[in-house]
Design a protein around this motif. Structure first.
Motif, PDB file in Angstrom:
ATOM      1  N   ALA A 140       0.850  -1.071   0.146  1.00  0.00           N
ATOM      2  CA  ALA A 140      -0.002   0.245  -0.067  1.00  0.00           C
ATOM      3  C   ALA A 140       0.841   1.279   0.033  1.00  0.00           C
ATOM      4  O   ALA A 140       0.372   2.174  -0.659  1.00  0.00           O
ATOM      5  CB  ALA A 140      -1.003   0.015   1.237  1.00  0.00           C
ATOM      6  N   GLY A 141       1.840   1.226   0.747  1.00  0.00           N
ATOM      7  CA  GLY A 141       2.747   2.319   0.779  1.00  0.00           C
ATOM      8  C   GLY A 141       3.476   2.528  -0.411  1.00  0.00           C
ATOM      9  O   GLY A 141       3.931   3.543  -0.986  1.00  0.00           O
ATOM     10  N   GLN A 142       3.894   1.311  -1.065  1.00  0.00           N
ATOM     11  CA  GLN A 142       4.720   1.403  -2.634  1.00  0.00           C
ATOM     12  C   GLN A 142       3.487   1.953  -3.345  1.00  0.00           C
ATOM     13  O   GLN A 142       4.016   3.110  -4.062  1.00  0.00           O
ATOM     14  CB  GLN A 142       4.834   0.090  -2.934  1.00  0.00           C
ATOM     15  CG  GLN A 142       5.779  -0.022  -4.127  1.00  0.00           C
ATOM     16  CD  GLN A 142       7.108  -0.514  -4.030  1.00  0.00           C
ATOM     17  OE1 GLN A 142       7.684   0.094  -2.953  1.00  0.00           O
ATOM     18  NE2 GLN A 142       7.669  -0.959  -4.959  1.00  0.00           N
ATOM     19  N   GLN A 143       2.291   1.632  -3.565  1.00  0.00           N
ATOM     20  CA  GLN A 143       1.505   2.059  -4.449  1.00  0.00           C
ATOM     21  C   GLN A 143       1.066   3.806  -4.141  1.00  0.00           C
ATOM     22  O   GLN A 143       0.793   4.406  -5.135  1.00  0.00           O
ATOM     23  CB  GLN A 143      -0.050   1.464  -4.298  1.00  0.00           C
ATOM     24  CG  GLN A 143      -0.691   1.989  -5.352  1.00  0.00           C
ATOM     25  CD  GLN A 143      -2.088   0.693  -5.180  1.00  0.00           C
ATOM     26  OE1 GLN A 143      -2.227  -0.079  -4.290  1.00  0.00           O
ATOM     27  NE2 GLN A 143      -3.120   0.865  -6.364  1.00  0.00           N
ATOM     28  N   ALA A 144       1.211   4.188  -2.819  1.00  0.00           N
ATOM     29  CA  ALA A 144       0.857   5.643  -2.429  1.00  0.00           C
ATOM     30  C   ALA A 144       2.206   6.289  -2.744  1.00  0.00           C
ATOM     31  O   ALA A 144       2.045   7.574  -2.799  1.00  0.00           O
ATOM     32  CB  ALA A 144       0.577   5.449  -1.066  1.00  0.00           C
ATOM     33  N   GLY A 145       3.099   5.773  -3.245  1.00  0.00           N
ATOM     34  CA  GLY A 145       4.466   6.743  -3.224  1.00  0.00           C
ATOM     35  C   GLY A 145       5.358   6.848  -2.070  1.00  0.00           C
ATOM     36  O   GLY A 145       6.360   7.677  -2.049  1.00  0.00           O
ATOM     37  N   CYS A 146       4.825   6.221  -1.046  1.00  0.00           N
ATOM     38  CA  CYS A 146       5.372   6.463   0.504  1.00  0.00           C
ATOM     39  C   CYS A 146       6.821   5.628   0.594  1.00  0.00           C
ATOM     40  O   CYS A 146       7.656   6.013   1.140  1.00  0.00           O
ATOM     41  CB  CYS A 146       4.643   6.199   1.572  1.00  0.00           C
ATOM     42  SG  CYS A 146       2.897   6.895   1.749  1.00  0.00           S
ATOM     43  N   PHE A 147       6.649   4.392  -0.106  1.00  0.00           N
ATOM     44  CA  PHE A 147       7.691   3.319   0.138  1.00  0.00           C
ATOM     45  C   PHE A 147       8.220   3.150  -1.197  1.00  0.00           C
ATOM     46  O   PHE A 147       7.704   3.092  -2.256  1.00  0.00           O
ATOM     47  CB  PHE A 147       7.283   2.176   0.600  1.00  0.00           C
ATOM     48  CG  PHE A 147       6.688   2.273   2.097  1.00  0.00           C
ATOM     49  CD1 PHE A 147       7.053   3.490   3.124  1.00  0.00           C
ATOM     50  CD2 PHE A 147       5.537   1.542   2.492  1.00  0.00           C
ATOM     51  CE1 PHE A 147       6.285   3.366   4.378  1.00  0.00           C
ATOM     52  CE2 PHE A 147       4.928   1.638   3.761  1.00  0.00           C
ATOM     53  CZ  PHE A 147       5.371   2.656   4.623  1.00  0.00           C
ATOM     54  N   ALA A 148       9.404   2.717  -1.358  1.00  0.00           N
ATOM     55  CA  ALA A 148      10.283   2.396  -2.591  1.00  0.00           C
ATOM     56  C   ALA A 148      11.139   1.180  -2.127  1.00  0.00           C
ATOM     57  O   ALA A 148      12.032   1.190  -1.591  1.00  0.00           O
ATOM     58  CB  ALA A 148      11.177   3.435  -2.983  1.00  0.00           C
ATOM     59  N   VAL A 149      10.627   0.006  -2.667  1.00  0.00           N
ATOM     60  CA  VAL A 149      11.531  -1.243  -2.355  1.00  0.00           C
ATOM     61  C   VAL A 149      11.422  -2.104  -3.672  1.00  0.00           C
ATOM     62  O   VAL A 149      10.472  -1.974  -4.444  1.00  0.00           O
ATOM     63  CB  VAL A 149      10.816  -2.148  -1.051  1.00  0.00           C
ATOM     64  CG1 VAL A 149      11.019  -1.383   0.038  1.00  0.00           C
ATOM     65  CG2 VAL A 149       9.317  -2.291  -1.345  1.00  0.00           C
ATOM     66  N   ALA A 150      12.718  -2.789  -3.848  1.00  0.00           N
ATOM     67  CA  ALA A 150      12.848  -3.432  -5.018  1.00  0.00           C
ATOM     68  C   ALA A 150      11.908  -4.484  -5.089  1.00  0.00           C
ATOM     69  O   ALA A 150      11.392  -4.990  -6.130  1.00  0.00           O
ATOM     70  CB  ALA A 150      14.307  -4.053  -4.876  1.00  0.00           C
ATOM     71  N   ASP A 151      11.696  -5.358  -4.162  1.00  0.00           N
ATOM     72  CA  ASP A 151      10.676  -6.418  -3.992  1.00  0.00           C
ATOM     73  C   ASP A 151       9.919  -6.339  -2.582  1.00  0.00           C
ATOM     74  O   ASP A 151      10.602  -6.440  -1.621  1.00  0.00           O
ATOM     75  CB  ASP A 151      11.544  -7.845  -4.262  1.00  0.00           C
ATOM     76  CG  ASP A 151      10.720  -8.746  -4.371  1.00  0.00           C
ATOM     77  OD1 ASP A 151      10.193  -9.348  -3.179  1.00  0.00           O
ATOM     78  OD2 ASP A 151      10.659  -9.512  -5.370  1.00  0.00           O
ATOM     79  N   VAL A 152       8.751  -6.170  -2.833  1.00  0.00           N
ATOM     80  CA  VAL A 152       7.910  -6.062  -1.592  1.00  0.00           C
ATOM     81  C   VAL A 152       8.168  -7.505  -0.451  1.00  0.00           C
ATOM     82  O   VAL A 152       8.064  -7.163   0.805  1.00  0.00           O
ATOM     83  CB  VAL A 152       6.340  -5.858  -1.837  1.00  0.00           C
ATOM     84  CG1 VAL A 152       5.354  -5.914  -0.527  1.00  0.00           C
ATOM     85  CG2 VAL A 152       6.234  -4.451  -2.185  1.00  0.00           C
ATOM     86  N   LYS A 153       7.967  -8.588  -1.071  1.00  0.00           N
ATOM     87  CA  LYS A 153       8.155  -9.942  -0.262  1.00  0.00           C
ATOM     88  C   LYS A 153       9.635  -9.811   0.377  1.00  0.00           C
ATOM     89  O   LYS A 153       9.635 -10.097   1.673  1.00  0.00           O
ATOM     90  CB  LYS A 153       7.871 -11.063  -1.122  1.00  0.00           C
ATOM     91  CG  LYS A 153       8.029 -12.252  -0.509  1.00  0.00           C
ATOM     92  CD  LYS A 153       6.847 -12.311   0.632  1.00  0.00           C
ATOM     93  CE  LYS A 153       6.709 -13.625   1.438  1.00  0.00           C
ATOM     94  NZ  LYS A 153       5.631 -13.769   2.262  1.00  0.00           N
ATOM     95  N   VAL A 154      10.646  -9.611  -0.372  1.00  0.00           N
ATOM     96  CA  VAL A 154      11.765  -9.643   0.374  1.00  0.00           C
ATOM     97  C   VAL A 154      12.039  -8.373   1.249  1.00  0.00           C
ATOM     98  O   VAL A 154      12.548  -8.805   2.530  1.00  0.00           O
ATOM     99  CB  VAL A 154      12.827  -9.318  -0.652  1.00  0.00           C
ATOM    100  CG1 VAL A 154      14.276  -9.020  -0.096  1.00  0.00           C
ATOM    101  CG2 VAL A 154      12.899 -10.687  -1.853  1.00  0.00           C
ATOM    102  N   ALA A 155      11.591  -7.282   1.310  1.00  0.00           N
ATOM    103  CA  ALA A 155      11.560  -6.293   2.093  1.00  0.00           C
ATOM    104  C   ALA A 155      10.795  -6.770   3.353  1.00  0.00           C
ATOM    105  O   ALA A 155      11.134  -6.495   4.480  1.00  0.00           O
ATOM    106  CB  ALA A 155      10.763  -4.833   1.541  1.00  0.00           C
TER     107      ALA A 155
END
Length: 195
Positions: A140-155
């Protein structure tokens, strides 16, 4: 074999699980015998089978009880629309919950290899359900532009591993309070995933 005088199922059953938890955490599952558990509880070895079918069931019950309680408590938290606030709450919740249960956490991570394949699958599913909560926050944070991770599962797995690591070194009465540790870890988590 007769039950030891003064033992009652509503008292002795939880005492059997508590003794197994203590001994598994101290010595490891493989090194603990049913006789040792019985001695710790103060019952005859054969009496243990009134409370559990076998040692494997005890191990599974300890893990399942821990994860059921964890999932119930995290799911009871009110939903937050803000992914940053949700991630902070998850971070603080994870540290506080797990720091109060070091033996359960140790067993839940270190004794997975000793579960039967069926029990392993059930525990893995419960662990996956907990991981999904954090994964959904990060997505949700990635989609909202709050978070930037290469891979959500790994993060997700990296954050959980980092947070669970607090149990290996934190001690009440040490240099830092649990509140201070939570704040430091929240800052590290936030920096690790920030856009």
């Amino acid at each position: 074999m007769a039950r030891t005088q003064g033992s009652h199922s509503d008292i002795t059953g939880p005492r059997v699980r508590a003794a197994a938890l203590k001994l598994f955490a101290e010595q490891g599952y493989a090194a603990v015998s049913m006789r040792q558990i019985a001695r710790e509880v103060g019952v005859q070895a054969g009496a243990l089978y009134n409370y559990t079918p076998d040692k494997q069931s005890l191990l599974f019950d300890i893990m399942e009880e821990h994860l059921s309680d964890l999932l119930a408590k995290v799911r009871a938290l009110p939903l937050l629309d803000d992914p940053v606030a949700a991630l902070e709450r998850f971070t603080r919740f994870h540290i506080r919950y797990h720091s109060a249960r070091p033996d359960e956490v140790f067993i839940a991570y270190m004794e997975l290899r000793n579960l039967s394949s069926e029990n392993f699958a059930r525990i893995e599913a419960m662990r996956g359900a907990y991981e999904d909560i954090l994964e959904n926050i990060l997505a949700a944070g990635q989609q909202a532009g709050c978070f930037a991770v290469a891979d959500v599962k790994v993060a997700t797995l990296a954050v959980i591993a980092m947070l669970t690591g607090v149990n290996t070194w934190f001690r009440e009465g040490g240099r830092l309070s649990l509140d201070e540790v939570e704040t430091i870890y929240w800052d590290m988590v936030r920096r690790a995933v920030s856009a």
